[in-house]
Design a protein around this motif. Structure first.
Motif, PDB file in Angstrom:
ATOM      1  N   PHE A  95      76.335  49.209  18.956  1.00  8.57           N
ATOM      2  CA  PHE A  95      75.333  49.889  19.725  1.00  8.57           C
ATOM      3  C   PHE A  95      75.058  48.920  20.845  1.00  8.57           C
ATOM      4  CE2 PHE A  95      74.680  51.624  15.554  1.00  8.57           C
ATOM      5  CZ  PHE A  95      73.880  52.955  15.931  1.00  8.57           C
ATOM      6  N   GLU A  96      74.471  49.475  21.829  1.00  8.45           N
ATOM      7  CA  GLU A  96      73.911  48.656  22.856  1.00  8.45           C
ATOM      8  C   GLU A  96      72.450  48.393  22.762  1.00  8.45           C
ATOM      9  OE1 GLU A  96      72.980  49.527  27.703  1.00  8.45           O
ATOM     10  OE2 GLU A  96      74.250  51.226  26.544  1.00  8.45           O
ATOM     11  N   GLY A 156      62.540  52.616  23.399  1.00  4.73           N
ATOM     12  CA  GLY A 156      62.120  52.235  24.642  1.00  4.73           C
ATOM     13  C   GLY A 156      60.783  53.033  25.110  1.00  4.73           C
ATOM     14  N   THR A 157      60.080  53.761  24.333  1.00  6.08           N
ATOM     15  CA  THR A 157      58.746  54.401  24.517  1.00  6.08           C
ATOM     16  C   THR A 157      57.618  53.306  24.693  1.00  6.08           C
ATOM     17  OG1 THR A 157      58.328  55.056  22.631  1.00  6.08           O
ATOM     18  CG2 THR A 157      59.634  56.532  23.889  1.00  6.08           C
ATOM     19  N   THR A 158      56.489  53.643  25.214  1.00  4.05           N
ATOM     20  CA  THR A 158      55.526  52.855  24.989  1.00  4.05           C
ATOM     21  C   THR A 158      54.199  53.784  24.643  1.00  4.05           C
ATOM     22  OG1 THR A 158      53.622  51.436  25.985  1.00  4.05           O
ATOM     23  CG2 THR A 158      54.733  53.255  27.273  1.00  4.05           C
ATOM     24  N   GLY A 159      53.119  53.373  23.885  1.00  2.84           N
ATOM     25  CA  GLY A 159      52.115  54.450  23.328  1.00  2.84           C
ATOM     26  C   GLY A 159      52.358  54.936  22.175  1.00  2.84           C
ATOM     27  N   TYR A 160      50.856  54.789  21.369  1.00  5.06           N
ATOM     28  CA  TYR A 160      50.903  55.254  19.866  1.00  5.06           C
ATOM     29  C   TYR A 160      51.377  56.638  19.794  1.00  5.06           C
ATOM     30  CZ  TYR A 160      47.311  51.502  19.984  1.00  5.06           C
ATOM     31  OH  TYR A 160      46.693  50.331  20.126  1.00  5.06           O
ATOM     32  N   GLU A 197      57.853  40.452  24.523  1.00  5.55           N
ATOM     33  CA  GLU A 197      59.067  41.155  24.724  1.00  5.55           C
ATOM     34  C   GLU A 197      59.877  41.254  23.436  1.00  5.55           C
ATOM     35  OE1 GLU A 197      62.026  39.145  27.273  1.00  5.55           O
ATOM     36  OE2 GLU A 197      61.333  37.019  26.688  1.00  5.55           O
ATOM     37  N   TYR A 198      60.851  42.337  23.241  1.00  2.00           N
ATOM     38  CA  TYR A 198      61.453  43.022  22.270  1.00  2.00           C
ATOM     39  C   TYR A 198      62.451  43.447  22.294  1.00  2.00           C
ATOM     40  CZ  TYR A 198      58.915  46.916  23.764  1.00  2.00           C
ATOM     41  OH  TYR A 198      58.513  47.992  24.436  1.00  2.00           O
ATOM     42  N   ASP A 199      63.436  43.860  21.573  1.00  2.00           N
ATOM     43  CA  ASP A 199      64.652  44.549  21.603  1.00  2.00           C
ATOM     44  C   ASP A 199      64.642  45.918  21.386  1.00  2.00           C
ATOM     45  OD1 ASP A 199      66.269  42.109  21.598  1.00  2.00           O
ATOM     46  OD2 ASP A 199      66.466  42.180  19.406  1.00  2.00           O
ATOM     47  N   TYR A 200      65.271  46.696  22.144  1.00  2.00           N
ATOM     48  CA  TYR A 200      65.083  48.180  22.148  1.00  2.00           C
ATOM     49  C   TYR A 200      66.659  48.675  22.246  1.00  2.00           C
ATOM     50  CZ  TYR A 200      66.008  49.711  26.871  1.00  2.00           C
ATOM     51  OH  TYR A 200      66.427  50.017  28.090  1.00  2.00           O
ATOM     52  N   PHE A 201      66.868  49.936  21.770  1.00  2.00           N
ATOM     53  CA  PHE A 201      68.231  50.515  21.864  1.00  2.00           C
ATOM     54  C   PHE A 201      68.264  51.555  22.907  1.00  2.00           C
ATOM     55  CE2 PHE A 201      68.140  48.027  18.356  1.00  2.00           C
ATOM     56  CZ  PHE A 201      69.474  47.368  18.025  1.00  2.00           C
ATOM     57  N   PRO A 202      68.823  51.441  24.149  1.00  2.00           N
ATOM     58  CA  PRO A 202      68.825  52.813  25.074  1.00  2.00           C
ATOM     59  C   PRO A 202      68.917  54.022  24.292  1.00  2.00           C
ATOM     60  CG  PRO A 202      69.996  50.980  25.977  1.00  2.00           C
ATOM     61  CD  PRO A 202      69.581  50.480  24.767  1.00  2.00           C
ATOM     62  N   GLU A 249      64.878  52.574  31.410  1.00  2.00           N
ATOM     63  CA  GLU A 249      65.315  50.926  31.468  1.00  2.00           C
ATOM     64  C   GLU A 249      63.761  50.402  31.726  1.00  2.00           C
ATOM     65  OE1 GLU A 249      67.711  50.962  35.018  1.00  2.00           O
ATOM     66  OE2 GLU A 249      69.476  51.412  33.959  1.00  2.00           O
ATOM     67  N   GLU A 250      62.812  50.978  31.471  1.00  2.00           N
ATOM     68  CA  GLU A 250      61.426  50.651  31.281  1.00  2.00           C
ATOM     69  C   GLU A 250      60.646  51.416  30.382  1.00  2.00           C
ATOM     70  OE1 GLU A 250      59.105  53.272  34.668  1.00  2.00           O
ATOM     71  OE2 GLU A 250      60.261  51.395  35.569  1.00  2.00           O
ATOM     72  N   PRO A 251      59.626  50.789  29.950  1.00  2.00           N
ATOM     73  CA  PRO A 251      58.903  51.458  28.696  1.00  2.00           C
ATOM     74  C   PRO A 251      58.380  52.721  29.312  1.00  2.00           C
ATOM     75  CG  PRO A 251      58.176  49.157  28.779  1.00  2.00           C
ATOM     76  CD  PRO A 251      59.063  49.405  29.836  1.00  2.00           C
TER      77      PRO A 251
END
Length: 622
Positions: free
Chosen positions: A190-191, A372-376, A343-348, A422-424
């Motif tokens: 995985f990337e 890679g999303t943001t928000g509840y 800051e934290y890891d995410y997977f594209p 590439e951004e939240p």
């Protein structure tokens, strides 16, 4: 100690809670594993649900049988329908919630859900064999087996918290980070990458001077989020929010800490959210502005804690405090805790299928900030879809997929998978090309039956939907067949004022006039009130919207029909893109990476031109 489960959900944030509830309510035996059972569905950032586009998502979650709308309605302290001055496609519900009650209500509902077990431990590894995930390994060394696993790790994967020059591991303040999963997934091919988000300071509401702020009250009418009957507060009981502004003095003080800011000093590698920037980012990017809006939001009924919305920051604590006290109304503010960045890891997410199952490992699903999303709301809807599909996979059934024309949830998932991020990622109404169809008011008409057919939405919900459909059709028939005499309506029309009618007209024609709504017509025409006396307000509103916006709705339906032709053209698996020299280099690389399933999806990949799609179509024809 542990039996085999159908589905294991890792993490109990908004995504994890919806995933666990969905899979369990569909009949799976589910285990929800979290590092802390006391922080289930924690509102880690602002104590609110909904908002522009996000409110539509919560309504869609509810329409399909998720819990977010019910929990929000039961715990709200203020409700507002945003954008009411615009057309109904833009109406967006938003509610302030009591942070503590919200978490308590979620846990209560989960504990009352059959087939759902809980366990407190860290998951730091997956059981994988022959390209399939079949369980998890916990920090205490337990191997727990399952037919499917859903990862909803939020900001906890190798999370690092930053406050000025201070830096320490954690997934939330006072909570440790999760380790092991990223490293294993990277070894499996995985990337991964890093993202950043942040939160503002919390202050003591007793120390604020509200006379220097603008009051923001809730609506006079509370419609809420859930299509089910949920007991809600009365309009008069709502707590107010407040608005104030930063100023040049505040900005100058904040700038004194820039040399110690982890963002500007390069200590933060992850990219932050463009549409919810930190206060230091705002004054840097918008240097021409001498003030920025600050929303002062209470965190609940029985607490004095205040959320300072618009002041997200990772500057040194003393700089935050000094700058806060220069904001009107905050001169004597006492700070409960400083803002921080994480800051934290995410997977594209291009590594996922539409079901949110990973392409590389079968029976493994990702949902929420790991994508890679943001928000509840964005997290919750992914959790719902991942939970449904984890259940369906465990039963060897076809996945549940929503298209862009079905729901904002479909737009979100398609954006993530086709374009990556590439951004939240944050949802906006502008991301949806069919927003006249995807309104908050008709989420049940769009989605409840689909969910019911897949086994999630209850019989009770389906019955309520059928009653609403019947009621809406009845109202439409009445409005389209009722002729109104000039003498009955002209006095009312002249008072609006609008031109009187000279001959009989259908009620539907009058409704097309600006400034006239069905409530007004009922007031003017007792016989109309009598005809609609058995119909509920939501059905009346739905019928009115369908009449007023019919021409726009039909145009979007035509567009959906045209675009569906591309969606129906399936690209064969293992299609050889490398052999098509006529494709642009970028398109070839994107196709190989994303592996689009249809020509429609291929056309939406960032960097792909219409000519690339035409070339692909020709080669598929060959």
């Amino acid at each position: 100690m542990f039996s085999t489960y159908d589905v294991i959900v890792v993490g109990a944030g908004h995504a994890g809670c919806e995933a666990a509830a969905a899979a369990a309510n569909m009949g799976s035996k589910v285990l929800l594993v979290t590092m802390n059972l006391q922080t289930i569905a924690q509102m880690s950032c602002n104590p609110a649900m909904g908002g522009i586009a996000k409110g539509q998502i919560v309504r869609e979650i509810d329409a399909m049988g998720g819990y977010s709308g019910i929990v929000t309605d039961a715990t709200m302290i203020q409700f507002r329908m945003l954008n009411k001055s615009k057309g109904p496609a833009m109406w967006s519900p938003r509610a302030q919630s009591d942070r503590i009650l919200f978490s308590q209500k979620w846990r209560e509902m989960l504990e009352q859900t059959p087939n759902l077990d809980f366990y407190q431990d860290m998951v730091n590894g997956l059981l994988v064999k022959d390209g399939q995930c079949f369980g998890v390994i916990t920090g205490m060394g337990h191997e727990i087996k399952a037919k499917a696993v859903v990862l909803t790790n939020g900001t906890f994967l190798n999370g690092i918290i930053h406050i000025g020059e201070k830096r320490f591991g954690g997934g939330r303040v006072a909570e440790k980070a999760a380790t092991g999963i990223t490293e294993q997934l990277v070894e499996l091919g995985f990337e991964s990458d890093r993202l950043k988000t942040g939160t503002p300071p919390r202050v003591d509401g007793r120390s604020l001077d509200y006379s220097k702020m603008e009051e923001q009250k809730g609506d006079d009418e509370i419609s809420g989020f859930s299509f089910s009957p949920v007991s809600k507060i009365k309009a008069r009981q709502q707590k107010s929010c407040w608005i104030t502004y930063t100023n040049q003095t505040v900005h100058d003080i904040l700038k004194t800490g820039f040399d110690r800011s982890p963002m500007y000093a390069g200590r933060i590698e992850g990219v932050g959210p463009r549409y919810c920037p930190s206060i230091e980012d705002k004054i840097n990017r918008f240097a021409e502005r001498d003030r920025h809006q600050i929303f002062v939001e209470p965190e609940g009924w029985n607490t004095v804690e205040i959320y300072v919305n618009g002041f997200s920051t990772s500057l040194p604590e003393e700089v935050q405090f000094e700058a806060l006290r220069m904001i009107p109304g905050f001169e004597a503010a006492k700070m409960f805790r400083p803002g921080y960045a994480i800051e934290y890891d995410y997977f594209p997410p291009t590594q996922l299928n539409y079901s949110l199952e990973t392409k590389r490992i079968e029976h493994l699903f990702f949902a929420g900030q790991i994508n890679g999303t943001t928000g509840y709301e964005e997290a919750a809807c992914q959790g719902l879809i991942a939970g449904m599909n984890a259940h369906l996979t465990s039963q060897n059934k076809a996945p549940f997929i929503l298209k862009r024309s079905d729901a904002y949830i479909g737009v979100l998932i398609d954006d993530l998978i086709s374009k990556g991020t590439e951004e939240p990622y944050r949802m906006f109404t502008s991301r949806a090309e069919f927003r006249t169809l995807l309104r908050q008011d008709n989420a049940d008409l769009r989605l409840t039956e689909k969910s019911y057919m897949s086994g999630l939405a209850s019989e009770e919900r389906m019955k309520a939907l059928e009653e609403k459909r019947s009621s809406v059709n009845n109202i439409l028939n009445i409005i389209n067949s009722l002729y109104i005499d000039p003498q009955d309506i002209n006095p009312f029309l002249q008072n609006i004022p609008t031109a009187p009618i000279t001959q009989k007209q259908k009620a539907a024609q009058l409704l097309l006039r600006p400034g006239i709504n069905l409530t007004d017509l009922q007031t003017a025409l007792p016989k109309l009130t009598e005809a609609l006396q058995n119909d509920k307000p939501e059905a009346i509103e739905q019928a009115e919207i369908q009449i007023k916006y019919n021409i726009y709705i039909e145009k979007e339906k035509e567009l959906v029909s045209k675009m569906s032709k591309l969606e129906d053209l399936m690209i064969p698996e293992n299609f050889n893109y490398s052999g098509i020299s006529a494709l642009s280099t970028e398109a070839r690389q994107k196709f190989i990476r994303v592996k689009p399933r249809t020509l429609g999806q291929a056309s939406r990949i960032s960097g792909v031109n219409p000519s690339d799609v035409q070339i692909l179509m020709v080669y598929m024809g060959r």
